[in-house]
Every structure is written in structure tokens, then in C-alpha cells.
Design a protein around this motif. Structure first.
Motif: not given
Length: 293
Positions: A254-269
Motif C-alpha cells: 500500500s502506498p501510504g495510509g492514515w493513522i487513528w488518531n491525533s489525540a491518541n498520539v498526544l495522549n500516548s506520547q
């Protein structure tokens, strides 16, 4: 060589624990090129909410919510970062599409107000809408296609669909759009490959679209099916690190994709150390089928 899709569902901006400023800062420091604001909810009176906060009514944006989202879009566009901007409608456990069905059936002033509210979102600089249908209506194909056609004809919007099951149903929507319009306003399936869609293999969806042939209006099924993955530390499963995402995309071709989601990135950072920029780099690092050939 075209650039891979690097998408992010954007949420957690407002409210007591909202992270509007931090989210904007991280987005602008990344190479994410597909912004999907999740989730727009359609109320029975045709007004809109973004998650739990008012978004639009009477064709006018809520000043606080509209300014916050508009600021992100404007800054990203100015920096040349966001190639496309979408507003995602729907979610699990909501009645958005039930309300849309009733509004379209009523027609008249109520339908006009719905489209006026959605136009206000387009006027922020959006490309169009992402339809995240997860309800249980008797004839979803007719409703989704009717709404797709309306968004395209009345607002000039492009669309993506966000399925996690129902391959045949979603392909039938594409075919219905082609019958109604003679062209395909849907530019991709944002395929959920986590939680309820954790067993999805994008190649299965690519094969189904290819088998359906010209009736779908899709010329490049591999690029059309855009896998979405959950980030490390999130409550969704499987939860992948940036390196694991690149490896997963490469295994799928697959040529790229997407992440779920911005809030989860910041909460887990604090625990993972991963940023939105790290995930953008991971999505962009995947090697597409064309590049491998």
C-alpha cells in the motif's frame, strides 16, 4: 513518482482537555498531507456538532469551533502541507445517518439548511467529506449514494468512504454514484484496519474493486484503498509503532495510509515518545507497488 498518502484523523481539539494548540503545532511540524477532522455529527434539526461541541447552524459556523479548525486548515494550506482536507461524518454508536436520511426525505428548508451548514465547512478550505457510516439502516446504499451525489452536485465536494466491513455494500455505493453522475466523486476508501476492522487486508478490498470493473469508476484500486492503523499506546488494536506501520504497509503493497488518531498520539506520547511527525514519516516511507516494480 507520486507522494504516498499520509493521513491523520484529527480529534480531541476542544473541551476541558482539548489540545487545539498542541495538535496544530504537531501537525505543522509533520509532513501529513491528508487532514481528516473527526467527527462531524448531524443533528435532527440539521445543525452540526464536532464531537461534543457546536459546529454549525443556520449556515453559520460556531465562532470558537470554526476559528479553531479554520486556523489549522489555513496554516497548513499556507505552509503547503495539507493536500486535502476532509470533514468526517459519522462514527460508531451515533444516529448521524439516520438523521441525514430523515432530513433528505423531508426536503425543503431542512435539507437546504443541512447543505448550508456543510457548505460553511467547505468554505474553511475543505476538499470534501469522509463518510464513516457505522449504523444499521435498511438501505444504506441508496442513502449513502444519494448523500454523496448531493454533496458533489450542490457543494462541489469530493468524498472518501471509511469502511471497516461490508465490501459489497461499499462497492455498490460506488456503482450507484456512477449511475447517477457518470463519474466517481469518491476518491478513496479509508479502510479501518484496527479494532472492528482489525482483520482487514487491503489487498482483499483491492481485488474486489478490481473484479467489479469499470462500473466503480476506479482506475487504480491499489491507491484507492487507503489502510488506516492505530498508533502505539492507543486503546485500539493492533496498536503499531511508526516502524511497524511502515513494515505493515510494505507487506500489503500500500502506498501510504492514515493513522487513528491525533489525540491518541498526544495522549500516548509521554510513554511512547512518538509524534505526529514520526507517524507521517512512517507512512511516507512505505514503498508502493509501482516503486517495487
Amino acid at each position: 513518482m507520486t507522494t504516498n498518502l499520509a493521513g491523520v484523523y484529527i480529534t480531541g481539539l476542544f473541551g476541558t482537555n482539548g489540545r487545539l494548540a498542541q495538535t496544530q503545532s504537531e501537525l505543522l511540524a509533520s509532513q501529513m498531507n491528508d487532514y481528516i477532522f473527526w467527527s462531524v455529527h448531524v443533528n435532527a434539526d440539521a445543525s452540526l456538532h464536532y464531537n461534543d461541541v457546536p459546529l454549525a447552524s443556520g449556515g453559520t459556523l460556531d465562532p470558537t469551533t470554526g476559528a479553531g479548525i479554520g486556523g489549522i486548515i489555513s496554516a497548513a494550506r499556507k505552509a503547503g502541507l495539507a493536500q486535502n482536507v476532509w470533514f468526517s461524518i459519522g462514527a460508531g454508536g451515533v444516529s448521524d445517518f439516520q438523521n441525514i436520511q430523515a432530513i433528505l426525505a423531508a426536503g425543503g428548508a431542512l435539507e437546504d439548511e443541512l447543505y448550508a451548514n456543510l457548505k460553511a465547512l467547505m468554505d474553511l478550505g475543505a476538499t470534501g467529506f469522509d463518510l464513516d457510516y457505522e449504523e444499521d439502516l435498511s438501505d444504506p446504499v441508496s442513502l449513502i449514494s444519494q448523500f454523496t451525489v448531493g454533496l458533489n452536485q450542490r457543494l462541489g465536494a469530493k468524498l472518501t468512504y471509511c469502511p471497516y466491513y461490508g465490501t459489497t455494500m461499499w462497492i455498490d455505493c460506488l456503482t450507484a454514484n456512477m449511475t447517477a453522475l457518470g463519474s466517481q466523486p469518491v476518491v478513496g476508501f479509508n479502510l479501518q484496519c484496527y479494532s472492528g476492522g482489525g482483520g482487514n487486508d487491503p489487498r482483499t478490498w483491492v481485488s474486489a474493486i478490481t473484479a467489479a470493473g469499470a462500473s466503480t469508476g476506479v482506475s487504480d484500486a491499489v491507491s484507492f484503498v487507503r489502510p488506516g492503523m492505530a498508533v502505539a499506546g492507543s486503546p485500539s488494536s493492533p496498536a503499531l509503532t511508526p516502524a511497524q506501520m511502515t513494515a505493515q504497509l510494505n507487506s500489503w503493497g500500500s502506498p501510504g495510509g492514515w493513522i487513528w488518531n491525533s489525540a491518541n498520539v498526544l495522549n500516548s506520547q509521554p510513554g511512547t515518545g512518538d509524534s505526529i511527525a514520526d507517524y507521517a514519516s512512517a507512512l511516507l516511507a512505505a514503498v508502493s507497488v509501482a516503486e517495487k516494480a
